[in-house]
Design an enzyme around this catalytic site. Sequence first.
Site, PDB file in Angstrom:
ATOM      1  N   TYR A 207       0.813  -1.217   0.000  1.00 50.72           N
ATOM      2  CA  TYR A 207       0.000   0.000   0.000  1.00 50.72           C
ATOM      3  C   TYR A 207       0.846   1.266   0.000  1.00 50.72           C
ATOM      4  O   TYR A 207       0.308   2.369  -0.044  1.00 50.72           O
ATOM      5  CB  TYR A 207      -0.972   0.005   1.181  1.00 50.72           C
ATOM      6  CG  TYR A 207      -2.147  -0.912   0.971  1.00 50.72           C
ATOM      7  CD1 TYR A 207      -1.949  -2.246   0.666  1.00 50.72           C
ATOM      8  CD2 TYR A 207      -3.449  -0.451   1.054  1.00 50.72           C
ATOM      9  CE1 TYR A 207      -3.007  -3.102   0.466  1.00 50.72           C
ATOM     10  CE2 TYR A 207      -4.526  -1.304   0.856  1.00 50.72           C
ATOM     11  CZ  TYR A 207      -4.292  -2.634   0.561  1.00 50.72           C
ATOM     12  OH  TYR A 207      -5.355  -3.481   0.360  1.00 50.72           O
TER      13      TYR A 207
ATOM     14  N   ASP B 186      -3.259 -17.799   4.489  1.00 54.84           N
ATOM     15  CA  ASP B 186      -4.279 -18.489   3.680  1.00 54.84           C
ATOM     16  C   ASP B 186      -5.145 -19.410   4.536  1.00 54.84           C
ATOM     17  O   ASP B 186      -6.370 -19.341   4.492  1.00 54.84           O
ATOM     18  CB  ASP B 186      -3.679 -19.227   2.463  1.00 54.84           C
ATOM     19  CG  ASP B 186      -2.284 -19.735   2.692  1.00 54.84           C
ATOM     20  OD1 ASP B 186      -1.807 -19.674   3.836  1.00 54.84           O
ATOM     21  OD2 ASP B 186      -1.665 -20.220   1.731  1.00 54.84           O
TER      22      ASP B 186
ATOM     23  N   LYS C 190       2.584 -14.467   5.719  1.00 56.81           N
ATOM     24  CA  LYS C 190       2.925 -15.467   4.699  1.00 56.81           C
ATOM     25  C   LYS C 190       4.437 -15.637   4.713  1.00 56.81           C
ATOM     26  O   LYS C 190       5.119 -15.499   3.697  1.00 56.81           O
ATOM     27  CB  LYS C 190       2.406 -14.956   3.334  1.00 56.81           C
ATOM     28  CG  LYS C 190       2.495 -15.942   2.204  1.00 56.81           C
ATOM     29  CD  LYS C 190       1.401 -16.981   2.210  1.00 56.81           C
ATOM     30  CE  LYS C 190       1.603 -17.978   1.089  1.00 56.81           C
ATOM     31  NZ  LYS C 190       0.710 -19.147   1.190  1.00 56.81           N
TER      32      LYS C 190
ATOM     33  N   ASP D  85      -6.817  -6.148   4.903  1.00 61.07           N
ATOM     34  CA  ASP D  85      -7.881  -5.588   4.074  1.00 61.07           C
ATOM     35  C   ASP D  85      -8.809  -6.705   3.600  1.00 61.07           C
ATOM     36  O   ASP D  85     -10.039  -6.625   3.712  1.00 61.07           O
ATOM     37  CB  ASP D  85      -7.229  -4.873   2.873  1.00 61.07           C
ATOM     38  CG  ASP D  85      -8.132  -3.809   2.279  1.00 61.07           C
ATOM     39  OD1 ASP D  85      -9.248  -3.625   2.782  1.00 61.07           O
ATOM     40  OD2 ASP D  85      -7.707  -3.158   1.310  1.00 61.07           O
TER      41      ASP D  85
ATOM     42  N   ASP E 176     -12.828  -8.017   5.148  1.00 63.55           N
ATOM     43  CA  ASP E 176     -14.024  -8.126   4.315  1.00 63.55           C
ATOM     44  C   ASP E 176     -14.618  -9.532   4.428  1.00 63.55           C
ATOM     45  O   ASP E 176     -15.832  -9.699   4.530  1.00 63.55           O
ATOM     46  CB  ASP E 176     -13.703  -7.823   2.840  1.00 63.55           C
ATOM     47  CG  ASP E 176     -13.863  -6.342   2.508  1.00 63.55           C
ATOM     48  OD1 ASP E 176     -13.645  -5.505   3.412  1.00 63.55           O
ATOM     49  OD2 ASP E 176     -14.191  -6.014   1.354  1.00 63.55           O
TER      50      ASP E 176
END
Length: 498
Positions: free
Chosen positions: A140, A220, A187, A244, A248
């Site tokens: 970002y 994941d 990750k 982010d 959601d």
Amino acid sequence: MNASSASFSHVSEQPALMIPVAEGDGIGPEIMSATLAVLKAADPSLTFKKVSVGLKAYESGLMSGIGEDTWEAIDAHKVILKGPITTPQGGGYKSVNVTLRKTLGLYANLRPCVSYHPFVSALQPVMDVVIVRENEEDTYAGIEHRQSDEVYQCLKLITRPGCERIVRYAFEYARAHGRRKVTCMSKDNIMKLTDGLFHKVFDEIALQYPEISSNHMIIDIGTARIASRPTDFDVVVTLNLYGDILSDVAAEVAGSIGLAGSSNIGHDCAMFEAVHGSAPDIAGQDIANPSGLLLSAVMMLVHLGRAKAATDIHNAWLCVLEEGLHTADIYKDGVSQRKLGTRAFADAIIERLGRKPVKMAAVDYPEHEPESLVHPDVSIPAHIPATKTLVGVDVFINWDDSGRNADALGAALESLARPEFRLALITNRGVKVWPNGNPQTLRTDHWRCRFPMIDTRLGTRAISLLLMRLAEAGFDAVKTENLYEFDGVRGYSQAQGE
Ligand code: NAD
């Protein structure tokens, strides 16, 4: 009488408080108007100053999408309540959200995701998870380059101070709110340096909070488990992009993206906004759910030390939900009683100010000094810098000759490497293609060529000499990355297949 104009007699006298508000785009004006009506009814001492952020600001020629009045208002009042913004595609426009978060140093994005089953239909009936998303770093930073005809790059920047601050914030938040567990998601099995740092810092800081249990999950499987077993989680701290996406997913699993509020917390100021976007598909129809923005406003009131108004609004909102008065996104036959539009939903909340839910647990925000709960000490301890030694350079070359034969490129570069360097390997998209590459590996026009230094005392001047030889031989070096060791530990990744 319109419910929004009814007076609410349970309000205690409060000093006047001005809050800058940015309506936003799409459904922004509708949900902001509904939210401000509820705020004003719950606490008449609140006044609102509209500032220009979003499409109108873009259209007036501001590429940032943020008017000067906005910066002045935030500077004066230290908070902003913001509706969702539409970022115009292309044309060099920057995301307002990212600019505000980064310019104001709003490093922590707090996104609670709660299930209100059976009053709101949800994929998961029991869920109460707070996602603490790092808000400034990662991809970002928006540092992107096109380097060749075929290859584009986005830089992922992760810093130790950034990791320390967000991880400490997550543990301080858990401690202040009686939460029992903090889960880190990264990750680091793939990104061993960047995500590896986040995980390492998490392990270090977790030791300082022995009363709070901690664990790490790869993002994941962590995301899958949030969706399938949310009761395994309490507070989750993660990097910007993962946070982010994860929030959601969590918001949808808890019922609807339209229900999720969030705060963006910095040292000096804070911004409150719904998790969802500007929903252009339903804008102007009076059907959007204002709950995400309203719950963000509740978080803002808590932040500002207006616990009474926050408690009253939250409880009235719970009353509306448990009575089955629902906006279209959460309306379900057999669960809901009546479908309400945006404004009618707000009016239903206003009518219930002062009541407590009878079926769901009521909330009771404790009175506290402004900011003391959500603004913990996240100061970063002094750090002794490591000894840094330049040991080589990766040169990225845009090369499309000789049928993209890596052996031809290797032969040419081996002789150009000397006398300061040797050529150790060439990769294409991170996979070794020289020496002894696999013919099945796809070769693009972008080659990373690794040149270890023969004598590490030579310094960066040696790199300039190498680049000059490459240029004189006609090679297009599009980027370099210096290879360093820090206290003797390699500060760069190995290639796949190396
Ligand atoms: P979105 O969140 O706006 O919409 C996704 C889906 O959820 C749509 O079907 C929408 O109708 C529904 N939805 C969202 N909020 C709702 C609400 N309050 N009530 C009922 N339904 C709701 O995501 P998108 O469509 O990917 O993005 C639209 C625009 O919003 C884009 O320009 C994007 O850049 C922007 N955006 C802004 C923010 C922000 O300002 N913080 C965040 C995300 C996206």
